[in-house]
Design an enzyme around this catalytic site. Structure first.
Site, PDB file in Angstrom:
ATOM      1  N   ASN A 168       0.420  -0.992  -0.013  1.00 40.34           N
ATOM      2  CA  ASN A 168      -0.002  -0.344  -0.296  1.00 40.34           C
ATOM      3  C   ASN A 168       0.886   1.435  -0.087  1.00 40.34           C
ATOM      4  OD1 ASN A 168       1.251  -0.176   2.510  1.00 40.34           O
ATOM      5  ND2 ASN A 168      -0.900   1.090   3.370  1.00 40.34           N
TER       6      ASN A 168
ATOM      7  N   GLY B  10       2.492  -6.093   7.555  1.00 38.09           N
ATOM      8  CA  GLY B  10       1.285  -6.088   6.425  1.00 38.09           C
ATOM      9  C   GLY B  10      -0.301  -7.541   7.099  1.00 38.09           C
ATOM     10  N   SER B  11      -0.597  -8.261   6.703  1.00 36.03           N
ATOM     11  CA  SER B  11      -1.965  -8.406   6.746  1.00 36.03           C
ATOM     12  C   SER B  11      -2.123  -9.479   8.825  1.00 36.03           C
ATOM     13  CB  SER B  11      -2.694  -9.288   6.286  1.00 36.03           C
ATOM     14  OG  SER B  11      -1.998 -10.584   5.570  1.00 36.03           O
TER      15      SER B  11
ATOM     16  N   THR C  10      -1.041 -13.012   7.443  1.00 36.86           N
ATOM     17  CA  THR C  10       0.174 -13.260   6.971  1.00 36.86           C
ATOM     18  C   THR C  10       1.513 -13.178   8.755  1.00 36.86           C
ATOM     19  OG1 THR C  10      -0.318 -12.433   5.231  1.00 36.86           O
ATOM     20  CG2 THR C  10       2.535 -12.545   5.774  1.00 36.86           C
TER      21      THR C  10
ATOM     22  N   GLU D 178       3.910  -5.449  12.308  1.00 35.51           N
ATOM     23  CA  GLU D 178       2.408  -4.407  12.624  1.00 35.51           C
ATOM     24  C   GLU D 178       1.888  -4.795  11.541  1.00 35.51           C
ATOM     25  OE1 GLU D 178       3.288  -1.892  13.204  1.00 35.51           O
ATOM     26  OE2 GLU D 178       5.387  -1.784  14.491  1.00 35.51           O
TER      27      GLU D 178
END
Ligand code: NAD
Length: 485
Positions: A154, A230-231, A234, A252
């Site tokens: 992003n 990331g998500s 993950t 994060e």
């Protein structure tokens, strides 16, 4: 674009741009057009191993440099990046679908700042002493060795540099894996590092999928610590791989951030514009975006009409055009995910106040991944729409009656990354700010970033903190020396 025009990206291993050993590549799409414009290495464990070995060889000399010398390297990279800002902004916009104006004003300048900030920070980094009447303790902070940095799509270069800068400044050598969806600016940074004279092996950039390249990176025995953004999904996979290996890890992850608007807020145009930006900047694809807007009931209707009017005025269009406030979302899969969430909100009984549709942008962008900024009301906090991270141009409105309810609603998700609180009552601001389960709370502002402050989330949004001294602590190991007096 013909196959001959397709950019072929390379890994950066031991100071050299190199193809993946198995010669496998992934397609990279331009979100604004939906066309493939580049191919990125789909690296495997052999590429990761080559990078990790190069990083191991580079570590003794790099970690032995003085902080000033390492800072000098980072400053040279920052200066070259700054000189090439326009080229990088064009690339970032092309790769992500974000407006060029945003890449130019936010992404690339912030990447430059990350490098400059940690170049300066390492020269100020100090450790503690603890004295008693009969002994003196002092703490040494040594770099860890070779570390892994994994970043998302992003804010590609912004978040990539946010990790590699403190890791390198602290004296580590790095194997970094940018997102395979947006690899372009990390690839370009490799050339900048070569031009800046960074010694070979100090920074290695290996491209590829999460499942193959990312997994090989975190599992490699030479990698002493992993910094991941990331998500949450993950993050869970990475944490479970790393826990039995006792590797240091910083995670994060996702968010479902609340924007809390009290009746006594300063309802200026500028503040309303900030709340709109907080929801929709970068097509809502910033982990810090305020996607759940909680509004005190006495001003709910007034706020709603002013907010929706401003959202309707946002222009969705070709990222290259200066007039575009929003560009395309990052991929077909992400477009489908966001549209699926909008359909779900309708199924749940939500009322779409504006947006909710694919946008047809004329010209070169016809038919691609553009979504009108969407505002939904009528769903309580427990609905999936208000629980799951959508990570797109979708915000919900929820009314509340008092401070306690506002705090309870804001805290009613598995996430806890960021929140913003809007009130002109200073004691309420402090009280509510302290009670929000969130790593970051902005009062009467959003995304004001002082790079010295701790950055990160609680609950399913994160483990550990980045930023300032927190990042330098993460990338070093503390050792206490106790001297008898
Ligand atoms: P993602 O988790 O799919 O991928 C992130 C990175 O991890 C990519 O480089 C990917 O290739 C890699 N990866 C995937 N599987 C891996 C594995 N098994 N081992 C090692 N690496 C692996 O996330 P994304 O879709 O790229 O990014 C969007 C998400 O990132 C959102 O949830 C967003 O909230 C979050 N995000 C969080 C922050 C923050 O600071 N908290 C900032 C930006 C984005």
């Amino acid at each position: 674009m013909t196959a001959a025009d397709t950019l072929v990206l390379a890994n950066f291993i031991d100071g050299v741009l190199a193809p993946p050993r198995a010669a496998r590549y992934l397609d990279v799409f331009e979100p604004a057009t939906g066309a493939v414009f580049a191919r990125c290495p789909d690296s495997d464990a052999a590429d990761i191993d080559a990078a990790a070995q190069a990083a191991q060889r580079a570590f003794p000399a790099w970690s032995a440099l003085s902080a000033d010398e390492r800072a000098g390297h980072l400053q040279r990279i920052a200066n070259l990046l700054h000189e090439r800002l326009e080229e990088f902004a064009l690339a970032e916009s092309r790769d992500t679908g974000k407006p060029l104006t945003l890449a130019r004003s936010l992404d690339i300048p912030r990447a430059v700042s990350n490098l400059r900030f940690f170049a300066a920070a390492i020269t100020q980094f100090a450790s503690e002493t603890h004295a008693t009447s009969d002994s003196l303790n002092y703490t040494l902070r040594a770099p860890l060795g070779v570390v892994g940095c994994i970043s998302p799509w992003n804010l590609p270069l912004y978040l990539f540099t946010w990790k590699i800068a403190p890791a390198l400044a602290a004296g580590n050598t790095v194997v970094a894996k940018p997102s395979e969806i947006t690899p372009l600016t990390a690839f370009m940074l490799a050339q900048v590092c070569i031009d800046a004279g960074l010694p070979p092996g100090v920074l290695n950039i290996v491209h590829g999928s999460g499942a193959a390249t990312g997994q090989a990176l975190i599992e490699h025995p030479a990698i002493k610590a992993v910094s991941f953004t990331g998500s949450t999904r993950t993050g869970v996979a990475i944490a479970s791989t790393l826990a039995p290996k006792f590797k240091k890890v910083s995670l994060e992850m996702g968010g479902k951030n609340a924007t809390v608007v009290f009746a006594d807020w300063d309802a200026s145009e500028a503040n309303l514009a900030t709340i709109v930006r907080a929801a929709f900047a970068n097509q809502g694809q910033i982990c810090l975006c305020g996607s759940r807007i909680l509004v005190e009931r006495s001003i709910y209707d007034r706020f709603k009409s002013a907010f929706v009017e401003k959202v309707r005025a946002l222009r969705v269009g070709d990222p290259n055009e200066a007039a575009s406030d929003l560009g395309a979302v990052v991929s077909q899969a992400h477009f489908d995910k966001v549209m699926g969430h909008i359909a779900l909100a309708r199924e749940e009984g939500g009322h779409v106040l504006c947006g909710g549709e694919q946008v047809r942008v004329d010209g070169r962008c016809a038919d691609d991944w553009f979504i009108t900024p969407t505002v939904i009301e009528g769903l309580g906090a427990a609905y999936r729409t208000n629980q799951e991270e959508i990570f797109g141009p979708v915000a919900t409105l929820i009314a509340f009656d008092n401070d306690e309810e506002a705090i309870a609603l804001a805290n009613a998700t598995r996430y806890g990354l960021a929140a913003s609180v809007w009130t002109s009552n200073l004691s309420r601001a402090h009280r509510v700010g302290a009670q929000l389960e969130s790593g970051i709370v902005w009062i009467n502002c959003w995304l004001r970033r002082d790079l010295r402050t701790p950055f990160g989330g609680v609950k399913d949004s994160g483990v550990g903190r980045e930023g300032g001294v927190e990042a330098l602590r993460f990338f070093t190991e503390a050792k206490n020396i106790c001297v008898a007096l």
